[in-house]
Design a protein around this motif. Structure first.
Motif, PDB file in Angstrom:
ATOM      1  N   PRO A 110      42.087  40.764  45.613  1.00  0.00           N
ATOM      2  CA  PRO A 110      41.462  40.431  46.904  1.00  0.00           C
ATOM      3  C   PRO A 110      40.684  39.131  46.774  1.00  0.00           C
ATOM      4  CG  PRO A 110      41.041  42.714  46.265  1.00  0.00           C
ATOM      5  CD  PRO A 110      41.625  42.042  45.073  1.00  0.00           C
ATOM      6  N   VAL A 111      40.364  38.520  47.922  1.00  0.00           N
ATOM      7  CA  VAL A 111      39.702  37.214  47.937  1.00  0.00           C
ATOM      8  C   VAL A 111      38.229  37.386  47.562  1.00  0.00           C
ATOM      9  CG1 VAL A 111      39.049  35.241  49.356  1.00  0.00           C
ATOM     10  CG2 VAL A 111      41.301  36.305  49.633  1.00  0.00           C
ATOM     11  N   TYR A 112      37.821  36.629  46.552  1.00  0.00           N
ATOM     12  CA  TYR A 112      36.425  36.506  46.107  1.00  0.00           C
ATOM     13  C   TYR A 112      35.736  37.867  45.997  1.00  0.00           C
ATOM     14  CZ  TYR A 112      32.151  34.010  45.113  1.00  0.00           C
ATOM     15  OH  TYR A 112      31.043  33.517  44.495  1.00  0.00           O
ATOM     16  N   VAL A 113      36.231  38.655  45.046  1.00  0.00           N
ATOM     17  CA  VAL A 113      35.690  39.998  44.786  1.00  0.00           C
ATOM     18  C   VAL A 113      35.150  40.024  43.353  1.00  0.00           C
ATOM     19  CG1 VAL A 113      36.296  42.436  44.505  1.00  0.00           C
ATOM     20  CG2 VAL A 113      37.215  41.135  46.417  1.00  0.00           C
ATOM     21  N   PRO A 114      33.960  40.606  43.118  1.00  0.00           N
ATOM     22  CA  PRO A 114      33.438  40.672  41.745  1.00  0.00           C
ATOM     23  C   PRO A 114      34.201  41.711  40.913  1.00  0.00           C
ATOM     24  CG  PRO A 114      31.935  41.759  43.249  1.00  0.00           C
ATOM     25  CD  PRO A 114      32.989  41.127  44.107  1.00  0.00           C
ATOM     26  N   TYR A 115      34.434  41.377  39.642  1.00  0.00           N
ATOM     27  CA  TYR A 115      35.127  42.257  38.706  1.00  0.00           C
ATOM     28  C   TYR A 115      34.268  42.448  37.455  1.00  0.00           C
ATOM     29  CZ  TYR A 115      39.666  42.369  41.084  1.00  0.00           C
ATOM     30  OH  TYR A 115      40.688  42.596  41.958  1.00  0.00           O
ATOM     31  N   GLU A 116      34.332  43.639  36.878  1.00  0.00           N
ATOM     32  CA  GLU A 116      33.778  43.881  35.550  1.00  0.00           C
ATOM     33  C   GLU A 116      34.861  43.596  34.513  1.00  0.00           C
ATOM     34  OE1 GLU A 116      32.517  47.921  35.630  1.00  0.00           O
ATOM     35  OE2 GLU A 116      30.555  47.448  36.492  1.00  0.00           O
ATOM     36  N   ILE A 117      34.499  42.809  33.500  1.00  0.00           N
ATOM     37  CA  ILE A 117      35.479  42.346  32.511  1.00  0.00           C
ATOM     38  C   ILE A 117      34.970  42.683  31.122  1.00  0.00           C
ATOM     39  CG2 ILE A 117      36.700  40.344  31.593  1.00  0.00           C
ATOM     40  CD1 ILE A 117      36.179  38.981  34.312  1.00  0.00           C
ATOM     41  N   ARG A 118      35.873  43.158  30.264  1.00  0.00           N
ATOM     42  CA  ARG A 118      35.558  43.407  28.852  1.00  0.00           C
ATOM     43  C   ARG A 118      36.696  42.868  27.994  1.00  0.00           C
ATOM     44  NH1 ARG A 118      33.506  49.744  28.811  1.00  0.00           N
ATOM     45  NH2 ARG A 118      31.650  49.444  30.137  1.00  0.00           N
ATOM     46  N   VAL A 119      36.336  42.208  26.912  1.00  0.00           N
ATOM     47  CA  VAL A 119      37.336  41.708  25.958  1.00  0.00           C
ATOM     48  C   VAL A 119      36.931  42.204  24.568  1.00  0.00           C
ATOM     49  CG1 VAL A 119      38.491  39.704  24.977  1.00  0.00           C
ATOM     50  CG2 VAL A 119      37.783  39.685  27.382  1.00  0.00           C
ATOM     51  N   GLN A 120      37.784  43.004  23.958  1.00  0.00           N
ATOM     52  CA  GLN A 120      37.490  43.620  22.656  1.00  0.00           C
ATOM     53  C   GLN A 120      38.501  43.139  21.617  1.00  0.00           C
ATOM     54  OE1 GLN A 120      38.008  47.895  22.512  1.00  0.00           O
ATOM     55  NE2 GLN A 120      36.478  48.124  20.897  1.00  0.00           N
ATOM     56  N   ALA A 121      37.979  42.738  20.446  1.00  0.00           N
ATOM     57  CA  ALA A 121      38.851  42.292  19.358  1.00  0.00           C
ATOM     58  C   ALA A 121      39.441  43.494  18.630  1.00  0.00           C
ATOM     59  CB  ALA A 121      38.073  41.419  18.379  1.00  0.00           C
TER      60      ALA A 121
END
Length: 1086
Positions: free
Chosen positions: A911-922
């Motif tokens: 969707p247009v300009y929606v906040p997301y929670e992001i996680r990047v795990q090694a």
């Protein structure tokens, strides 16, 4: 120059200074230590057997040797047994109290332990079963108790009750219990169970019940078909922490200077509580030699002073199991005084008591009372004697023992010298002690008579007895105590008197003698020795085995020895009856014994002086009536290590160069190591020193270099040492700033990098410093390179001061490291050293996650997740990858995830300009990294195409584009006009005056271009002086002359003549034409 006397052969080889041949040794250390005699007091530590320092070697003779064949039992055995009986040594199955085997850190290999055990035939005729699991599992054995609860077992009432009982045997034993000497039927009590394959009782109170109901005396029985073993009698008690009774305590009224005792009287707990005094506000009571707590918990005031009433006093009891503290109602003091309180009279007056008007008194004892008392203590416990005295001033306490001194190694004073503690009491600590209390008014003494009693303790604890059929043996149970303990024998848990008679068994007090034992003689015997202070219970089984010979050491061992040294070849074995052992060389010849060979009773073969011809293959053969077994040992004889050119004593002036030689000859098949000591300590090789294989060089000798230097040449088997002394003379003419006067330069590169102490996450790097070139080295920079992520790229690892040449480097997992070192001084840095060898660390899961995680939209319906990838030192393992997770913020939707090997991932259809929670795990092949932090990102905005459409419809934008188009048109017209004006070129009149450098045209027929830009035409070449020379033109200059009469020189230059008038007319005509042209007007403006 001195050659040191210490020269040894290490490893499996012997030593030149080996002990005399008549001293039997049974094992020797392996590794780099010299061959030495050891006994069973040896300590096994990290694979090395260290000898006891005070061992004198077993006695010679055959007192403990047994005949092995049952049919050979004869007068020899009888005479031997009678000799043992008469001398009352420890018979078969018993042990002298001195030599025991102690283990530290780890178990030795089974064959080594077996070799040690079989080395002491003089201690008895019993067979020792090796620790080899294959043998242990095959042999039948009666039960042996391996673990049990303590005799006085106090348990926490809040927990389930565990009463431990573990045993081993073959076959595995079964278990049952008695409680208060009656059979304890576990099956009838639902709260009680027994652990599987164990005798441990578990009493569970989760479903209710009172632990107190199970108090009593418990005993465990472990049984298999060969006998029954018993545990100690375990007294089970439940911990108690009763409440303090309520009391109404009136204030304690006391005259200042009088003694006072505040009684605690704690409630009886199990175990006894810990007592301490505090105020009701939980402030600790300050104690000193005037005010202190006695061992009974009471608080004693040798004399009361007015400040003592500033607080109250409460006795506290802390109970062990419940971890609770109970506080007694507090005492309050009311001190009667003849003088009001005055700070200065207490603090500044030299006699505090006279200032307070307190009368001085001679000492008297508050505890114990009277002049004499007695005390009993058990052997091995701590003796605590206490004397607390009153008096004004406060008395000092001193302690004495009548007829002797206090035992300084065991005695210590406590509680401001009011208590004397003697640890680990023995019988010699009994006697009369007295305490002396004294002040300036006088002194008194109190005498304490101490009696030391003893619960039973072992002199000879019975040991398991393993015999071959037809052999003799004995069990000895000898204990001491005060009063003297009684001894009771049992067999399989029953009194020996009620056991079936056995004609091969005879009881003689504390000893059971077995003769001509048979398989049916197997049983477990118990010895119970007791007096009024306690008891000891020991199990010892008698087992009869018939086992063919077995070899216990690895096959085809290689032993290397230095030429002319003594060595011994071990061949540990097992069998029942005990086999005989014989040695042969190179598979032929007779039994080796005598001359240069000596065979010990344990079977080891000693070669008294090894020669080159002793090298070869030795075979040991063990034989008994059931069969034989053999093994081989390969012996190699090596040349000794010798320093043939030793360092010489030298006298050198300060600032000169000294070289100490150390040339070595050694066996080429052995690795040689040369090291140096200075004043018997390892030499630190500074940057002024150069250590080579055959010498040590010291540059710029200083006073601190004076001392003894020892060269040590060593191999795996031996070493040689030589020492020299260096004397340094102070040279007054030598300038102290000699180095400052010399030219300085960057240091030379370090060399000879070496990796040692290789560990999982660290390594020691050592290097040899290069020359500092007259400027001291200040720092070393250690760099590393790895060959996975950035091969060939060097990174700084760590920095060390210039005074070191060895450092421990801490490493990351799964990096194939290569190191180099750079030296730094005030001038600059050296060239890097040559790289070290590579060292790869083992892998592990990542300990961190990538940084700079972001989520941004690049289009209105996507979100690009990016991060900074991790480097080699943080990857920690192969196949580094990233688990990327995302979900819309403030929703409960599940996480979406994908595994990525790069450093970005694009999420589509957002969707247009929606906040997301992001996680990047090694993650790598060893596992995942820690849980990552959550980062907030946004999908793309719906503004990119709208802005472009709005801009295209603005009026100002259209006007700007039209103006730009007009300007471009005008510039094109100007360029066209400038290109088309080349019709007639005016030619300069020929002049006689030569051209100067400022007019770089041709001297003959020169001509001027009207092009103001002065750019070279196409096909022209610019000369070195800046002039433009015509190479080729599409227009011939002949066309511009009259009548075509122009001529060219040989070089192609034009030589035609023009009249001045013609030239002038054409020039004027052109000027007139240009002036009237509107296009030319525009050109002129341009």
């Amino acid at each position: 120059m001195r050659r040191l006397a210490a020269r040894g052969a290490a490893g499996d080889a012997g030593e030149a200074a080996a002990p005399a041949a008549d001293r039997t040794d049974c094992a020797r250390g392996r590794g780099r230590s010299p061959w030495r005699l050891i006994d069973l007091r040896a300590i096994w530590d990290t694979g090395v057997v260290l000898p006891a320092a005070d061992w004198k070697g077993p006695s010679s003779g055959v007192a403990g040797r047994r005949l092995n064949k049952a049919e050979a039992l004869s007068s020899v055995r009888k005479a031997q047994f009678e000799r043992l009986e008469a001398a009352r040594p420890r018979g078969p199955g018993s042990r002298e109290r001195g030599p025991v085997l102690r283990m530290a850190g780890q178990q030795p290999p089974p064959w080594v332990l077996a070799a040690l055990l079989l080395c002491l035939p003089s201690l008895g005729g019993a067979i020792e079963i090796p620790m080899d699991p294959s043998i242990q599992n095959e042999l039948s054995q009666p039960p042996t108790i391996t673990k049990q609860s303590v005799k006085d077992h106090i348990v926490d009432p809040r927990d389930n009750i565990l009463i431990e009982c573990e045993a081993k045997g073959n076959p595995a034993p079964s278990f049952h219990w008695t409680r208060n000497s009656r059979f304890f039927n576990i099956a009838k009590d639902p709260r009680v169970s027994m652990r599987r394959r164990s005798g441990t009782l578990v009493i569970d109170f989760r479903s209710g019940g009172r632990p107190e109901e199970y108090e009593g005396e418990y005993q465990c029985f472990a049984r298999n078909k060969f006998g029954t073993a018993l545990s100690n009698r375990i007294r089970l008690q439940v911990s108690k922490s009763p409440l303090w009774p309520k009391e109404n305590l009136d204030p304690v009224v006391v005259q200042e200077g009088a003694p006072l005792t505040l009684q605690c009287n704690p409630p009886p707990g199990l175990p006894s509580p810990v007592i301490f005094w505090m105020s009701s506000s939980m402030e600790p009571i300050t104690q000193d030699k005037r005010v202190s707590q006695g061992h009974n918990g009471d608080l004693y005031f040798s004399n009361v002073m007015l400040p003592d009433m500033q607080t109250d006093y409460s006795c506290n009891a802390r109970f062990h199991f419940t971890h609770t503290i109970q506080q007694k109602d507090a005492f309050t003091l009311k001190v009667l005084t003849n003088h009001p309180y005055n700070d200065s009279s207490l603090r500044n007056h030299p006699d505090m008591y006279s200032a307070r008007g307190v009368a001085e008194r001679t000492p008297s004892f508050m505890y114990p009372q009277g002049t004499a008392s007695s005390q009993m203590v058990l052997r091995g416990m701590d003796l605590l004697l206490e004397c607390i005295a009153s008096g004004v001033p406060t008395p000092d306490i001193a302690w004495y023992k009548k007829g002797g001194d206090l035992p300084s190694d065991k005695a210590k004073f406590e509680n401001f010298n009011k208590a004397l503690r003697i640890t680990n009491v023995s019988e010699e600590d009994s006697g009369e002690y007295f305490c002396l209390a004294s002040n300036k008014m006088g002194s008194i003494r109190h005498t304490i008579s101490v009696r030391v009693k003893a619960a039973p303790y072992w002199l000879d604890e019975p040991k398991n007895l393993i015999l071959a059929p037809g052999e003799d043996g004995r069990l000895v149970c000898r204990a001491s105590g005060n009063p003297k303990p009684t001894v009771q024998w049992m067999v399989n848990g029953e009194p020996l008197q009620s056991a079936p008679p056995n004609p091969n068994r005879e009881v003689a007090g504390d000893t059971i003698i077995f003769r001509d034992t048979q398989i049916s003689s197997r049983a477990v015997y118990q010895c119970n020795t007791s007096n009024e202070h306690g008891y000891l219970l020991a199990n010892a089984f008698v087992s009869v085995l018939d086992v063919p010979p077995r070899m216990l050491s690895p096959r085809n061992q290689l032993i290397r020895v230095i030429l002319y040294n003594r060595t011994r070849l071990d061949c540990p074995f097992f069998g029942s009856p005990i086999p005989t052992l014989r040695w042969f060389k190179n598979g032929q010849g007779s039994n080796l014994d005598g001359g240069n060979y000596h065979v010990y009773e344990n079977g080891s073969l000693e070669i008294k002086m090894t020669r080159k011809e002793d090298q070869g293959i030795y075979t040991c053969v063990a034989t008994n009536i059931l069969g034989k077994a053999e093994n081989q040992v390969h012996l190699e004889v090596k040349d000794p290590t010798r320093i043939y050119r030793m360092p010489e004593d030298q006298v050198a002036k300060r600032g000169t160069t000294v070289q100490l030689e150390c040339r070595v000859k050694h066996d080429p098949s052995l690795k040689l190591t040369v090291s140096w000591l200075k004043d018997d300590e390892p030499l630190y090789v500074s940057n002024r020193m150069k250590k080579e294989d055959e010498s040590l060089t010291i540059f710029g000798v200083a006073e601190r270099d004076q001392g003894s230097y020892t060269c040590i040449a060593s191999t795996e088997l031996d070493q040689d040492l030589a020492k020299a002394y260096l004397t340094v003379l102070a040279d007054q003419a030598t300038p102290t700033n000699r180095l400052a006067a010399l030219p300085k330069g960057r240091p030379d590169r370090p060399r000879d990098l070496e990796l040692t102490d290789l560990a999982e996450r660290s390594v020691r790097l050592t290097w040899i410093p290069g020359d500092d070139n007259n400027s001291p080295i200040t720092d070393y920079v250690v760099q590393f390179e790895e060959d996975q992520f950035q091969p060939g790229v060097w990174h700084d690892h760590s920095k060390f001061p210039g005074s070191v040449n060895s450092a421990v480097l801490h490493l990351s997992p799964y990096v194939n490291y290569q190191f180099r070192v750079i030296a730094v001084n005030e001038v600059g840095s050296s060239h890097p050293s040559l790289p070290s060898e590579r060292y790869r660390t083992s892998g592990a899961p990542p300990e961190s996650n990538p940084a700079d995680v972001k989520g941004e939209g690049t289009r209105k319906n996507n979100m690009e997740i990016t991060w900074t990838p991790m480097n080699a030192t943080s990857a920690f393992g192969p196949n580094l990858r990233y688990i990327v997770k995302w979900r819309r913020r403030e929703t409960r939707e599940a996480w979406s995830n994908v595994t990525v090997w790069g450093s970005r991932h694009v999420v589509g259809q957002t969707p247009v300009y929606v906040p997301y929670e992001i996680r990047v795990q090694a993650e790598n092949d060893f596992g995942k990294g820690p849980e990552p932090d959550t980062v907030i990102g946004y999908s793309g905005e719906d503004s990119y195409t709208n802005n472009q459409a709005d801009i295209a419809t603005q009026g100002w934008f259209i006007g700007l584009m039209c103006a730009v188009a007009l300007l471009v048109l005008i510039l094109l017209i100007v360029c066209f006009i400038k290109r088309s004006r080349g019709g007639k070129y005016p030619v300069r009149e020929k002049k006689d005056v030569p051209l100067g450098p400022e007019d770089p045209k041709e001297e003959d027929g020169s001509f001027d271009y009207s092009d103001e830009d002065n750019k070279p035409l196409q096909g022209s070449q610019t000369s070195l002086d800046g002039t433009i020379k015509q190479q080729e033109s599409d227009d011939s200059l002949v066309d511009y002359g009259e009548g075509g009469e122009g001529q060219f020189n040989e070089d192609g230059s034009f030589i035609g003549q023009y009249t001045v008038k013609k030239d002038k007319e054409e020039t004027e005509g052109n000027e007139s034409s240009e002036a009237t042209s509107p296009v030319n007007a525009i050109y002129s403006l341009a």
